[in-house]
Design a protein around this motif. Structure first.
Motif, PDB file in Angstrom:
ATOM      1  N   UNK A 336     -10.578  14.942 -35.527  1.00 16.30           N
ATOM      2  CA  UNK A 336     -11.646  14.122 -36.083  1.00 16.30           C
ATOM      3  C   UNK A 336     -11.893  14.446 -37.547  1.00 16.30           C
ATOM      4  N   UNK A 337     -12.501  13.470 -38.260  1.00 14.71           N
ATOM      5  CA  UNK A 337     -12.877  13.700 -39.647  1.00 14.71           C
ATOM      6  C   UNK A 337     -14.252  14.361 -39.706  1.00 14.71           C
ATOM      7  N   UNK A 338     -14.799  14.483 -40.925  1.00 16.82           N
ATOM      8  CA  UNK A 338     -16.086  15.156 -41.095  1.00 16.82           C
ATOM      9  C   UNK A 338     -17.220  14.416 -40.397  1.00 16.82           C
ATOM     10  N   UNK A 340     -16.907  13.046 -37.512  1.00 15.98           N
ATOM     11  CA  UNK A 340     -16.698  13.122 -36.068  1.00 15.98           C
ATOM     12  C   UNK A 340     -15.885  11.969 -35.507  1.00 15.98           C
ATOM     13  N   UNK A 341     -15.321  11.126 -36.377  1.00 17.44           N
ATOM     14  CA  UNK A 341     -14.516  10.010 -35.908  1.00 17.44           C
ATOM     15  C   UNK A 341     -13.070  10.473 -35.700  1.00 17.44           C
ATOM     16  N   UNK A 342     -12.525  10.124 -34.538  1.00 19.66           N
ATOM     17  CA  UNK A 342     -11.147  10.516 -34.230  1.00 19.66           C
ATOM     18  C   UNK A 342     -10.175   9.785 -35.153  1.00 19.66           C
ATOM     19  N   UNK A 343      -9.278  10.546 -35.773  1.00 19.49           N
ATOM     20  CA  UNK A 343      -8.267   9.987 -36.664  1.00 19.49           C
ATOM     21  C   UNK A 343      -6.871  10.027 -36.041  1.00 19.49           C
ATOM     22  N   UNK A 344      -6.652  11.069 -35.246  1.00 19.28           N
ATOM     23  CA  UNK A 344      -5.360  11.225 -34.567  1.00 19.28           C
ATOM     24  C   UNK A 344      -5.609  11.928 -33.238  1.00 19.28           C
ATOM     25  N   UNK A 345      -4.587  11.959 -32.402  1.00 17.14           N
ATOM     26  CA  UNK A 345      -4.640  12.691 -31.146  1.00 17.14           C
ATOM     27  C   UNK A 345      -3.380  13.546 -31.016  1.00 17.14           C
TER      28      UNK A 345
END
Length: 645
Positions: A336-338, A340-345
């Motif tokens: 996640x980014x700062x 809290x959003x998921x960017x990758x798994x």
């Protein structure tokens, strides 16, 4: 000449003060030039006379160049000139002192005799009367009084500036710099002191020092932070490098996907586990994506875990590239980014096919009979215990059957274990074909089977199934070309009519089965209340038989066989009897022989019977009786023992 004059006055500074100068710059100039200006001759002579300095004739002559001898100058004229000069000087200096911005005071013998307006204001007074006449030391802070007590004359060296703290009349402490000069003749201890208020300067300096110190600390801290950041960055780079090497050499597959679950990166193990090359999956969804998303419930649990914890772990089956099914364990974590959003798994895959197969095999071995594939005793108890609460909640009945294969022991003993196993396998198939969907057939062990019949709408349906089973078992068995016949003895009990717990139901079905055997076998019997007594008796018999041989409770009775013509005993048969006080004495073989057959004690007891009969025959011969044949009854089970012969 000038050096001699300076020596007589007591030095350059003393001569300057005698002439009325605060600083010796003028006298220094004379010294440097080697001559006194002619217009200062009179001042020097007047100063010498005023301070009692005796001049030689040569010095007076020198100071009177171009004039009559200085000794001949009228004394009144010299005094008038000196007085006029001093008066003018005093008036000039008094005006300067009164208008000075710094404090100027005069002290004699330690007491203040004069103070200017700036000094009055500096010390928080309103008039000079509040200061004049007081001891100077009392105006000084206690930390500095020892310095003042040693005498102001210690501070009259040219250029000496001393820092002190004064205490104002309002008790406020101020910082000052003082300069002291002597203004009286030798020994008068009269001094003039100039004090400059440096309180604000000290405060500013302290502030600057503090700021400078804080700046140095901040610079030091920032330098340390930068050093640590650089070291940390280096460590992070080393960790990343190490992590990359570790990931590349892991046995588990590591897959990085974007938010649309399309592959960004995979390690070499991915190809080994899945069969797909890196080029085949880059930019596409991995092969296991369908397995974790096609089931809505499975997908909902996965998404919920990712939303709550940012990770998910689970196991599932999917297709290998070669088409075979393989089991995978997936650990999925969000990056996640700062915000809290998921960017990758990051997905970590392990091939657990062998473990799953081992687990299934262990589960099967723990819960199913290895020979017939039917549920074993453990799974039977589990299913029965699970069914009873369900039946109770739905107000339904449950039937329980115990089935014993009559004649199986004979087949097993005569045709061998291999054919006996074939008979058990075939019998289990026939039982399975007889039951309804939802019923359970289990093998408890040996030739004993059970049937669980949940959701009986009418207990009268149980006999229908019982008869169907009896008919199926009565058909001949083809055991590798060898035909065999058996039958079945069935005991039936009903929940909740006969009992409400599993243990009681099992005991009831077992009792009913033995009643069926007693009734000639090849039939079924329902449990009735009077069977409880039979059950209790069997349990009592088993308990007492367990120690009977150890307690020497068995005896052999010998039934002779006679030659009718001669009347001679030709042989005898050994008949076993059991004598037990708890059973009322002699116990009929009809009661205990079936039980020792069932428990396996027949082998040990049969061996005892053989030895006892042989010992008895030996004893008879020793008594002079002729040898005879003794018949001892054996169990077929004894004949199967490897050490029987």
């Amino acid at each position: 000449m000038i050096l001699g004059l300076m020596k007589k006055f007591g030095g350059m500074s003393a001569m300057a003060r005698a002439l009325g100068h605060k600083y010796p710059t003028t006298v220094q100039g004379w010294k440097d030039s080697g001559a006194i200006p002619h217009w200062r001759f009179a001042s020097v002579i007047a100063a010498a006379k005023a301070h009692g300095v005796e001049l030689s004739k040569e010095e007076l002559a020198h100071l009177g160049q171009g004039q009559e001898a200085a000794a001949e100058i009228p004394e009144s004229v010299a005094k008038f000139d000196a007085a006029s000069a001093i008066l003018r000087s005093e008036n000039r200096y008094r005006a300067l002192i009164e208008q000075a911005l710094d404090m100027i005071c005069v002290c004699a013998h330690g007491k203040v005799t004069f103070i200017n307006a700036a000094g009055i204001k500096m010390l928080g007074a309103t008039s000079s009367n509040q200061i004049i006449g007081h001891e100077l030391i009392k105006l000084v802070h206690s930390d500095y009084q020892d310095i003042i007590a040693e005498g102001l004359e210690n501070f009259i060296d040219e250029g000496t500036v001393v820092r002190l703290k004064f205490v104002r009349l309002d008790k406020q402490v101020i910082d000052v710099e003082i300069a002291v000069m002597s203004i009286g003749s030798f020994g008068e201890k009269s001094f003039m002191m100039e004090a400059h208020d440096i309180t604000e300067q000290v405060r500013v300096a302290a502030t600057l020092r503090k700021a400078h110190h804080e700046l140095e600390q901040r610079v030091e801290e920032r330098t340390r932070e930068l050093t640590e950041e650089i070291a940390e960055r280096r460590r992070a780079e080393e960790k990343l490098e190490l992590s990359a090497k570790v990931i590349a050499n892991l046995n588990e597959a590591v897959v990085i996907v974007d938010t649309d679950f399309r592959v960004i990166s995979v390690n070499p193990a991915f190809s080994q586990i899945t069969g797909y090359s890196i080029n085949e999956v880059m930019g596409d969804r991995p092969h296991f994506h369908a397995a974790i998303t096609e089931d809505p419930e499975f997908r909902a649990k996965l998404n919920d875990s990712l939303d709550r914890k940012g990770s998910w772990e689970g196991e599932f089956w999917c297709k290998h590239k070669n088409g075979n099914d393989h089991a995978l364990r997936l650990s999925l974590s969000a990056i996640s980014d700062d915000l809290g959003e998921a960017q990758k798994y990051v997905a970590v895959l392990s091939d657990i096919t062998k473990r799953k197969q081992d687990e299934e095999r262990i589960h099967f071995q723990a819960n199913f009979d290895a020979l017939t594939g039917l549920p074993n005793r453990s799974l039977f108890h589990d299913r029965l215990n699970q069914s009873l609460p369900t039946m109770e909640r739905s107000n339904s009945k449950l039937g329980l059957m115990f089935i014993d294969l009559d004649g199986f022991k004979l087949v097993n003993d005569t045709l061998g274990h291999d054919r006996g196993d074939l008979l058990l396998i075939e019998a289990s198939k026939r039982l399975t074909n007889c039951i309804r969907s939802g019923d359970t057939v289990a093998r408890l062990g040996g030739d004993e089977f059970t049937v669980i019949m949940p959701n009986l709408t009418d207990s009268r349906n149980a006999p229908l199934l019982g008869q169907r089973i009896l008919d199926a078992l009565s058909e001949p068995f083809d055991l590798n070309g060898q035909e065999a016949f058996i039958s079945g003895s069935i005991g039936i009990t009903i929940f909740p009519d006969d009992a409400k717990d599993a243990t009681s139901l099992i005991k009831n079905a077992d009792a009913a089965m033995y009643r069926a055997k007693d009734q000639g076998k090849a039939n079924f019997q329902f449990f009735t209340a009077d069977l409880n007594e039979d059950v209790k008796e069997r349990l009592f018999l088993k308990n007492n038989l367990s120690k009977a041989l150890e307690r020497d409770e068995f005896v052999l009775h010998y039934q002779p066989k006679l030659n009718i013509q001669s009347g001679a005993v030709t042989s005898c048969e050994a008949l076993m009897r059991w004598v037990n006080d708890n059973m009322g004495g002699m116990v009929s073989p009809v009661r205990f022989i079936p039980i020792i057959e069932e428990t396996g004690q027949v082998v040990e007891i049969g061996e005892w019977a053989l030895w006892t009969a042989c010992e008895q025959h030996k004893a008879w011969c020793a008594e002079g009786l002729p040898p005879i044949r003794i018949a001892v009854n054996l169990s077929a089970r004894q004949l199967r023992e490897p050490d029987f012969v």
